[in-house]
Scaffold this motif. Structure first.
Motif, mmCIF file in Angstrom:
data_model
loop_
_atom_site.group_PDB
_atom_site.id
_atom_site.type_symbol
_atom_site.label_atom_id
_atom_site.label_comp_id
_atom_site.label_asym_id
_atom_site.label_seq_id
_atom_site.Cartn_x
_atom_site.Cartn_y
_atom_site.Cartn_z
ATOM 1 N N PHE A 324 -4.676 16.823 -5.123
ATOM 2 C CA PHE A 324 -4.175 16.100 -3.964
ATOM 3 C C PHE A 324 -5.108 14.928 -3.690
ATOM 4 O O PHE A 324 -6.306 15.004 -3.954
ATOM 5 C CB PHE A 324 -4.123 16.997 -2.727
ATOM 6 C CG PHE A 324 -2.798 17.660 -2.496
ATOM 7 C CD1 PHE A 324 -2.006 17.316 -1.419
ATOM 8 C CD2 PHE A 324 -2.338 18.631 -3.369
ATOM 9 C CE1 PHE A 324 -0.772 17.920 -1.211
ATOM 10 C CE2 PHE A 324 -1.121 19.241 -3.173
ATOM 11 C CZ PHE A 324 -0.329 18.880 -2.083
ATOM 12 N N ALA A 348 -0.784 14.659 -6.203
ATOM 13 C CA ALA A 348 0.113 14.427 -5.075
ATOM 14 C C ALA A 348 -0.660 13.655 -4.012
ATOM 15 O O ALA A 348 -1.635 14.167 -3.455
ATOM 16 C CB ALA A 348 0.614 15.756 -4.515
ATOM 17 N N ASN A 350 -0.929 11.312 -0.425
ATOM 18 C CA ASN A 350 -0.270 11.011 0.844
ATOM 19 C C ASN A 350 -1.135 10.073 1.667
ATOM 20 O O ASN A 350 -2.358 10.055 1.551
ATOM 21 C CB ASN A 350 0.053 12.285 1.627
ATOM 22 C CG ASN A 350 -1.172 13.094 2.000
ATOM 23 O OD1 ASN A 350 -2.131 13.166 1.254
ATOM 24 N ND2 ASN A 350 -1.125 13.724 3.149
ATOM 25 N N ASN A 364 5.064 15.839 6.339
ATOM 26 C CA ASN A 364 4.291 15.123 5.322
ATOM 27 C C ASN A 364 5.258 14.333 4.446
ATOM 28 O O ASN A 364 6.476 14.477 4.528
ATOM 29 C CB ASN A 364 3.482 16.102 4.470
ATOM 30 C CG ASN A 364 2.236 15.469 3.872
ATOM 31 O OD1 ASN A 364 1.972 14.280 4.059
ATOM 32 N ND2 ASN A 364 1.450 16.249 3.159
ATOM 33 N N LEU A 366 4.938 12.746 0.194
ATOM 34 C CA LEU A 366 4.050 12.691 -0.963
ATOM 35 C C LEU A 366 4.581 11.730 -2.012
ATOM 36 O O LEU A 366 5.794 11.574 -2.176
ATOM 37 C CB LEU A 366 3.910 14.073 -1.608
ATOM 38 C CG LEU A 366 3.271 15.195 -0.786
ATOM 39 C CD1 LEU A 366 3.349 16.507 -1.548
ATOM 40 C CD2 LEU A 366 1.834 14.859 -0.427
ATOM 41 N N VAL A 368 3.956 11.625 -6.024
ATOM 42 C CA VAL A 368 3.355 12.426 -7.090
ATOM 43 C C VAL A 368 3.279 11.572 -8.349
ATOM 44 O O VAL A 368 4.282 10.984 -8.779
ATOM 45 C CB VAL A 368 4.168 13.707 -7.354
ATOM 46 C CG1 VAL A 368 3.445 14.592 -8.367
ATOM 47 C CG2 VAL A 368 4.418 14.468 -6.047
ATOM 48 N N LEU A 389 7.782 19.631 -4.118
ATOM 49 C CA LEU A 389 6.631 19.477 -5.010
ATOM 50 C C LEU A 389 6.630 20.559 -6.080
ATOM 51 O O LEU A 389 6.434 20.274 -7.268
ATOM 52 C CB LEU A 389 5.337 19.537 -4.198
ATOM 53 C CG LEU A 389 4.032 19.565 -5.011
ATOM 54 C CD1 LEU A 389 3.883 18.313 -5.868
ATOM 55 C CD2 LEU A 389 2.831 19.733 -4.088
#
Length: 401
Positions: A324, A348, A350, A364, A366, A368, A389
């Motif tokens: 992340f 991923a 954010n 959230n 994301l 990826v 995800l």
């Protein structure tokens, strides 16, 4: 019984006296492990109240395309994407006709056109209506399109007649849904997740930490379990309940998280590092509280171990290592640099600087990245973002076969 674990069933209830049986159907689907949301036609509301289904399902019941609060965010499309199966029970003659004609003049028919999920219908109507050539033609059209038709059963009917047209019993419908359900996407996989912050102690009173709530990592653990995986969750200091069926290991400091992750690593197919691990820790933790003695205070910090990089380079490396990246600027550039520098398979990212997503939020979004690709997951509840995800993770894992 959890044969439908991870399945998200959108139950459509259309008009007819058999609508009362749909209440039991909701409960039986849930007992089998499914998450159920209910959409009712206007006619169905004349037979059973929406409050009944809301109480049973735990979710608001939708019945109109003109619900301003829901449709402000294109709620019918969100529902259509949410479902892994659409089940209409009872399906009236009118509903079957509208589906066969491809109409979209109410919420339920619109959802059926807008979803890519498989559609199952359980007809219920008077025996003469069921036998009518128009109804039989509509059913044949739906079957030719791949719609699964369950029943109807033969027996006594509410109108006093006897014949084909009764709704199958809820237990029979659930058994048929179970028989047609695909195996969970991550069935047989072992997934190791790290989540939450780490707290690096300065003295017995103070620590260095960050704003991570652990919600995203816990949502991933819960979604992975629902998708059939065996899940181990290494959690930093958070106040969140353990997702059902997930094995949890609690840690506090970055060094403890590293030790726990590396000890658990062998035999796992996927590692997903959602934890916000401290990059630095105090060079020493003082045994007594530091007293205020001057205008400034200097604390020497040293680098912590890079858990993601160690996992990616480990001799018993999982087949997929997912990291992340919480960024506030140049998100893609920083995320791709981290992906390549640490030898990850996916990352991923954010934008935690954007209001309404990231740290301490329930929602959230994301982006990826992998070596030659990108996939964006739209803003929404972390539970849904986690499912999206993991669907991508499962897809990438299947591609390695």
């Amino acid at each position: 019984m959890a044969e439908l674990q991870g399945q998200r069933i959108l139950l459509g209830v259309s008009g007819g006296i058999a609508a009362y049986k749909a209440a039991e159907l909701v409960r039986r689907l849930q007992d089998a492990g499914a998450e159920v949301r209910v959409v009712m036609t206007a006619s169905a509301l004349h037979f059973v109240g929406a409050t009944t289904f809301q109480a049973l399902s735990g979710h608001p019941v939708r019945s109109s395309l003109w619900d301003e609060a829901a449709e402000a965010a294109m709620g019918h499309i969100e529902l259509a994407r949410w479902a892994t199966r659409v089940l209409i029970a009872p399906a009236s003659a009118n509903t079957l006709a509208r589906l066969a004609q491809g109409r979209a003049n109410d919420l339920l028919s619109t959802l059926c056109l807008a979803t890519e999920a498989p559609l199952t219908v359980a007809p219920a109507m008077n025996r003469v209506m069921w036998a009518h050539p128009a109804t039989q033609t509509n059913v044949a059209t739906l079957v030719a399109r791949g719609v699964e038709v369950l029943g109807p059963a033969t027996g006594d009917q509410a109108c006093g007649e006897v014949g084909a047209g009764r709704l199958l019993e809820p237990a029979q419908i659930v058994a048929a849904v179970i028989a047609g359900a695909p195996p969970p996407r991550l069935a047989g996989r072992r997934l190791l997740v790290s989540a939450g912050p780490t707290f690096e102690d300065i003295d017995p009173v103070r620590f260095i930490g960050n704003r991570s709530s652990g919600k995203m990592g816990f949502a991933v653990a819960a979604a992975a379990r629902a998708m059939g995986a065996q899940v181990t969750l290494v959690a930093g200091p958070v106040s969140l309940p353990t997702p059902p069926g997930v094995r949890r290991i609690d840690v506090r400091r970055a060094a403890q998280m590293r030790d726990a992750v590396l000890a658990e690593l062998p035999g796992h197919d996927i590692y997903l590092g959602a934890a916000a691990v401290a990059d630095y820790t105090p060079a020493e933790t003082l045994p007594q509280k530091i007293k205020k003695s001057g205008e400034t205070l200097a604390i020497t910090l040293v680098r912590t171990a890079d858990i993601l990089a160690e996992v990616a380079a480990h001799p018993q490396r999982p087949r997929l290592v997912v990291g992340f990246a919480a960024e506030t600027q140049d998100m893609e550039a920083y995320a791709r640099d981290k992906l390549h520098r640490k030898g990850l398979d996916l990352i991923a990212a954010n934008d935690v600087g954007r209001a309404g997503q990231g740290f301490e939020c329930d929602d959230n979004a994301l982006s990826v990245f992998w070596r030659d690709g990108r996939h964006d997951i739209a803003h929404g509840p972390k539970s849904r973002v986690a499912r999206d995800l993991l669907s991508l993770v499962a897809e990438r894992l299947e591609a390695l076969r």
